[in-house]
Design an enzyme around this catalytic site. Structure first.
Site, short mmCIF file in Angstrom:
data_model
loop_
_atom_site.label_atom_id
_atom_site.label_comp_id
_atom_site.label_asym_id
_atom_site.label_seq_id
_atom_site.Cartn_x
_atom_site.Cartn_y
_atom_site.Cartn_z
N CYS A 3 79.29 29.67 -45.15
CA CYS A 3 80.65 30.20 -45.00
C CYS A 3 81.38 30.18 -46.36
CB CYS A 3 81.41 29.44 -43.92
SG CYS A 3 82.88 30.33 -43.33
N HIS A 45 77.97 29.84 -39.25
CA HIS A 45 77.80 28.38 -39.25
C HIS A 45 76.55 28.00 -38.46
CE1 HIS A 45 81.61 27.02 -41.10
NE2 HIS A 45 82.09 28.16 -40.61
N GLU A 100 75.28 25.13 -38.23
CA GLU A 100 75.37 23.74 -37.76
C GLU A 100 75.98 23.62 -36.37
OE1 GLU A 100 79.16 24.32 -40.28
OE2 GLU A 100 77.12 25.08 -40.16
N SER A 104 81.06 -9.07 -35.72
CA SER A 104 82.14 -8.67 -34.82
C SER A 104 81.73 -8.78 -33.36
CB SER A 104 82.53 -7.22 -35.11
OG SER A 104 81.49 -6.33 -34.74
N GLY A 105 80.42 -8.94 -33.12
CA GLY A 105 79.91 -8.93 -31.75
C GLY A 105 79.40 -7.58 -31.33
N GLY A 106 79.68 -6.56 -32.13
CA GLY A 106 79.24 -5.20 -31.81
C GLY A 106 77.88 -4.88 -32.40
N ASP A 132 76.94 -2.62 -34.73
CA ASP A 132 76.83 -2.38 -36.17
C ASP A 132 76.58 -3.68 -36.95
OD1 ASP A 132 77.42 0.21 -35.46
OD2 ASP A 132 79.53 0.06 -36.00
N SER A 133 77.42 -4.67 -36.72
CA SER A 133 77.25 -5.92 -37.46
C SER A 133 76.01 -6.68 -37.00
CB SER A 133 78.50 -6.81 -37.31
OG SER A 133 78.70 -7.20 -35.98
N SER A 134 75.65 -6.52 -35.72
CA SER A 134 74.45 -7.20 -35.22
C SER A 134 73.18 -6.63 -35.84
CB SER A 134 74.38 -7.09 -33.69
OG SER A 134 75.50 -7.68 -33.08
#
Length: 505
Positions: free
Chosen positions: A78, A166, A168, A219-221, A223-225
């Site tokens: 584009c 586009h 995508e 954090s318990g989530g 990502d951090s785990s």
């Protein structure tokens, strides 16, 4: 590691380009249009994104294309395609009518490698108010629609292609095929997988960290785990995880998460810092200021804990790609600061380590599965780093936190009881800064309003509101109003992202 670099000129769909390429097992990285890396060793191809600007506007984002490597294939999409034409002295002109929506390719040069195996009449998606009206010398047309003479082109003497549609977006039916063809042009091996990411990242962490000690904010989530597991495999006992109770967690989350982490074999220290965060947030109502205060306070706590551990040099975080993307913009306009990205002070006692920085959320989950992590860590809903602070609109107080924790706990437990939790990407309750009139028994009440938010998504870059059953919403509403003192009205958020965000702040 081979990769495709996407130069971001400010399109709303730039992130989708990166997603599509990663779905084809090629690592892709979005960078601002004017920040092309000096080290090009692993770059196999370059994509120029769309933009909210017209190439005809004086303020449009532009670079000198001749500064890009001339032997690496380039695809303009584009605005990117129009910018290439303008840079080589072709003509791009404003059209009388904005070309937006579905179209079909009435002409395709099937001998061109970009359109290899493309079926005739392929549907594409257009979204522009300018059109290429004259190609420069050595440029040749390779696709048209009934209303757009030059829908795609290539340059004879260079490895440059451009498309005015586009590929995508979902509505371009064979968009993935076009990307596959471009990756073939780039001679990509297409071997980027969760398993390869785990292997390469552990090796990179070993080289980056050596024998240095690292502290990680849990954090318990998910990502951090996942970050913790990668670091544990790379440096073992040199990792110390710190789980901070900033007073903004969900009900009983601090105790429950500490117990769960014992099963992962991680060295975890729990820190009660509620009073410090409440004190720092007192009187603060601006969302950006709240995020930055919480981010800075996190680093302060980590620095304090790090001083108790001899030889710590690194602070690890579970920052992921949407955090990074939403915290940067080619125009300098930040969507919002994430505590992992925008809340850090300029000077820190520790160096940063962010092994998931370039992964989307669903990719993090795949990596977690590859690492053999338990279901409750992989499928746990994302939870914002600033916690309930960004779900309490206005000033944060311990009293408001307690009210919201109770309402949120009822909502999340009910999702699990109705087998809806795993069907939703993210859910939570939001305490609104308004009160409404109600009736309980024979008495008039004037109490708080809570909004429930539940969305479906794959990567958090876009999200749709979850169409939860009416019976479920009715039951949850009644439970919250009857069981949580201080709430007399519950509403349900039916906004999608965009234009809204998943969190309210």
């Amino acid at each position: 590691m081979e990769k495709i670099v996407i130069l971001d000129f400010g399109s709303q769909t730039t992130q989708l380009i990166a997603r599509r390429l990663r779905e084809l097992n090629v690592f892709s990285e979005i960078i601002p249009y004017d920040k092309f890396p000096k080290n090009i060793k692993d770059i196999k191809g370059i994509i120029l994104s769309g933009s909210s600007f017209s190439v005809c506007e004086p303020k449009a984002f532009k670079i000198d294309l001749h500064t890009l490597p001339q032997d690496i294939p380039i695809l303009g999409i584009c605005y990117g395609a129009q910018f290439i034409v303008e840079s080589y002295k072709g003509k791009v002109e404003a059209t009388h009518n904005r070309e937006y929506g579905r179209a079909v390719l009435s002409y395709i040069d099937k001998n061109d490698p970009l359109f290899r195996n493309f079926p005739s009449g392929s549907q594409v998606w257009l979204s522009h108010s300018d059109s290429i009206t004259e190609l420069p010398k050595d440029f040749i047309k390779i696709a048209s629609t009934p209303d757009l003479e030059i829908a795609a082109y290539r340059v004879k003497s260079k490895k440059i292609w451009g498309v005015q549609f586009h590929p995508e977006v979902y509505h371009t039916v064979n968009g993935m095929l076009l990307f596959e063809n471009f990756l073939d042009i780039c001679e990509c091996k297409r071997d980027w997988t969760p398993a390869s990411f785990v292997e390469s990242t552990i090796e990179q962490l070993k080289k980056q960290l050596g024998n240095d000690k690292v502290i990680l904010g849990l954090s318990g989530g998910g990502d951090s785990s996942v970050t913790a597991m990668l670091l544990s495999k790379a440096i073992g006992k040199n990792l110390t995880c710190i789980f901070v109770d900033h007073g903004l967690l969900r009900k009983n989350e601090f105790e429950e998460v500490l117990s769960e982490y014992q099963h992962l074999g991680l060295n975890v220290i729990g820190v009660d810092a509620k009073d410090k965060f409440y004190s720092a947030l007192k009187g603060i109502t601006d969302p950006e200021q709240k995020r930055k205060i919480i981010g800075a306070k996190f680093v302060e706590v980590f620095n304090e804990e790090a001083k108790k551990i001899e030889g710590v040099k690194w602070l690890a975080q579970g920052t992921i790609y949407p955090d990074v993307i939403e915290s940067m913009s080619p125009s300098g306009n930040t969507i919002k600061s994430h505590h992992n990205v925008g809340g850090l002070p300029e000077k820190m006692d520790l160096k940063l380590c962010e092994p998931l920085r370039l992964l989307f959320k669903d990719e993090v989950r795949k990596v977690g599965i590859e690492l053999g992590m338990m279901h409750q860590f992989i499928k746990r809903h994302p939870f914002p780093g600033p916690g309930l602070a960004v779900r309490i609109l206005g000033e944060v107080t311990p009293e408001k936190v307690q009210i919201l924790q109770e309402a949120d706990d009822i909502f999340i437990k009910s999702l699990k009881e109705w087998n809806l939790y795993d069907k939703v990407w993210q859910a939570g309750a939001i305490l609104l800064p308004i009160q409404s009139v109600g009736v309980m028994g024979d008495e008039r009440t004037y109490e708080n309003v809570v909004a429930l938010r539940a969305v479906t998504s794959t990567d958090a870059m876009t999200a749709d509101w979850a169409q939860l059953p009416y019976e479920f919403l009715s039951k949850v509403s009644n439970d919250i109003i009857n069981k949580v003192k201080g709430i007399n009205r519950v509403v349900y958020d039916i906004s999608s992202k965009p234009p809204a965000t998943i969190e309210w702040e």
